[in-house]
Design an enzyme around this catalytic site. Structure first.
Site, short mmCIF file in Angstrom:
data_model
loop_
_atom_site.label_atom_id
_atom_site.label_comp_id
_atom_site.label_asym_id
_atom_site.label_seq_id
_atom_site.Cartn_x
_atom_site.Cartn_y
_atom_site.Cartn_z
N GLU A 25 0.60 -0.94 0.19
CA GLU A 25 -0.03 0.32 -0.36
C GLU A 25 1.01 1.40 -0.22
O GLU A 25 1.87 1.01 0.61
CB GLU A 25 -0.93 0.40 1.12
CG GLU A 25 -0.20 0.21 2.72
CD GLU A 25 -1.28 0.53 3.51
OE1 GLU A 25 -1.25 2.15 3.53
OE2 GLU A 25 -1.21 0.15 4.90
N LYS A 86 -5.57 10.50 0.94
CA LYS A 86 -5.70 9.40 1.44
C LYS A 86 -6.99 8.94 0.80
O LYS A 86 -7.90 9.19 1.28
CB LYS A 86 -5.47 8.95 3.40
CG LYS A 86 -5.76 8.07 3.76
CD LYS A 86 -6.39 8.38 5.01
CE LYS A 86 -6.26 6.74 6.41
NZ LYS A 86 -6.34 6.99 6.95
N ASP A 138 -17.10 4.73 13.76
CA ASP A 138 -15.89 4.94 12.91
C ASP A 138 -15.00 3.41 12.77
O ASP A 138 -14.44 3.19 13.75
CB ASP A 138 -14.36 5.82 13.53
CG ASP A 138 -13.61 6.07 12.89
OD1 ASP A 138 -13.41 5.50 11.73
OD2 ASP A 138 -12.19 6.90 13.00
N ASP A 142 -11.03 -1.16 6.20
CA ASP A 142 -9.94 -1.98 5.30
C ASP A 142 -11.04 -3.87 6.01
O ASP A 142 -10.52 -4.14 5.04
CB ASP A 142 -9.80 -2.19 6.59
CG ASP A 142 -8.06 -0.87 6.33
OD1 ASP A 142 -8.24 -0.28 5.51
OD2 ASP A 142 -7.04 0.01 7.41
N LYS A 159 -3.87 -1.77 13.07
CA LYS A 159 -2.73 -0.59 14.67
C LYS A 159 -3.22 -0.77 16.20
O LYS A 159 -4.37 -0.15 16.51
CB LYS A 159 -2.80 0.68 13.72
CG LYS A 159 -1.95 0.90 12.97
CD LYS A 159 -2.27 1.68 11.87
CE LYS A 159 -3.80 1.69 11.53
NZ LYS A 159 -4.27 2.62 10.28
#
Ligand code: PSU
Ligand code: MN
Length: 302
Positions: A25, A86, A138, A142, A159
């Site tokens: 990516e 992004k 949120d 992905d 993450k």
């Protein structure tokens, strides 16, 4: 459609000859890491894949064109230009229409890779369910993209800034298999282990490949996550990481940072308060994942 895509010559050849390819990516170049570490990571990840006999395909958008196989020049643009967008699955079409330079997240990178039959993909940590998601809703695209595409994704979990327990549960809900490479627990990105157990641990690359080959026969349209822990020498403790995260979250709330700005903001803040210990962990785990992906892809296609 062809004018929207540009596949590099070596990748085109690799696709035709069914050679092992690993997609990478570009958001971690533009938004995940500071300059010049971002360039170093982009190049070393490519090298790590190729040193193992696979071909690396870094994906991103230059001047409104989707490139499969970014050149060194393209990587420089995404690494230095502050206006790089992004892009995830909801806005990739607009960045193309508006002829932007844009970096693809895990979500959009695997969607593109799938269009070209590229199965393997390596990154640092995937996006997931954010802390407080019950209030903000949120949840990274992905997760949905992993459920919509059949890719084999090598990563160090999701993450650390996310709600890792909720992310783990949601992966299961979406039907995404969570396998470990030499780990019984899902990693926590900057730290090696969460309390959540993987669906199956494999200690050998050959075992992962025989499982993936069997999985191909099932023709499921879902990705599989292959978890690889942050290398020992750069691993951090969960306790330390949690303290830095708490501080960063308070700052994000104060500054009203939400949505797609949140992940890059928190990562930057935490790199600063950890004196770059998180940055070093991040760099090392990304390259380590590219290395493992290169090995698995090579074995899978031979
Ligand atoms: N992993 C990193 N750094 C990053 C990202 C992942 O080590 O910057 C990026 C990936 O591109 C991932 C995205 O897809 O963050 C998730 O963003 P969001 O939470 O806004 O979906
Ligand atoms: Mn988000």
């Amino acid at each position: 459609m062809n004018y929207l895509f540009e596949v590099s010559r070596s990748i085109k050849k690799a696709i035709d000859l069914k050679k092992p390819i690993v997609a990478l990516e570009s958001t971690l170049i533009s938004h995940g890491l500071p300059y010049p570490e971002n360039i170093k990571v982009a190049k070393e990840s490519i090298n790590a894949v190729q040193d193992n006999g696979s071909i690396a395909a870094t994906i991103g958008i230059i001047n409104g064109k989707i490139k499969i196989g970014l050149s060194n020049e393209d990587i420089e643009i995404l690494a230095k230009d502050k206006n790089v967008q992004k892009v995830s699955n909801h806005n990739i079409n607009l960045s193309i229409y508006n002829k932007k330079n844009a970096a693809t997240t895990v979500a959009s990178t695997i969607a593109i890779a799938s269009m070209f039959n590229i199965k393997f993909f390596a990154t640092g940590g995937i996006g997931g369910v954010h802390l407080n998601a019950e209030k903000t809703y949120d949840v990274s695209a992905d997760l949905y993209s992993l459920a919509e595409n059949a890719n084999y994704v090598i990563c160090s979990g999701a993450k650390s800034i996310l709600d890792l327990d909720k992310t783990y549960e949601f992966l299961e809900t979406l039907g995404i298999t969570r396998i470990g490479y030499k780990t019984n627990n899902m990693p926590g990105f900057w730290y090696p282990e969460t309390l959540n157990l993987v669906d199956n641990n494999f200690d050998k690359i050959s075992e992962i490949c025989s499982f993936l080959k069997m999985n191909e026969q099932l023709k499921q349209k879902k990705s599989i996550l292959i978890f690889n822990k942050v290398p020992n020498e750069n691993a951090l403790s969960k306790e330390k990481v949690s303290q830095w995260i708490d501080m960063a979250i308070i700052k994000a709330e104060k500054n009203k940072i939400v949505g797609k700005e949140l992940t890059p903001f928190l990562i930057k803040e935490i790199n600063e308060s950890s004196d770059n210990q998180t940055l070093n962990a991040n760099v090392s785990l990304i390259i380590n994942n590219a290395d493992l992906a290169g090995k698995i892809a090579k074995d899978f296609y031979s």
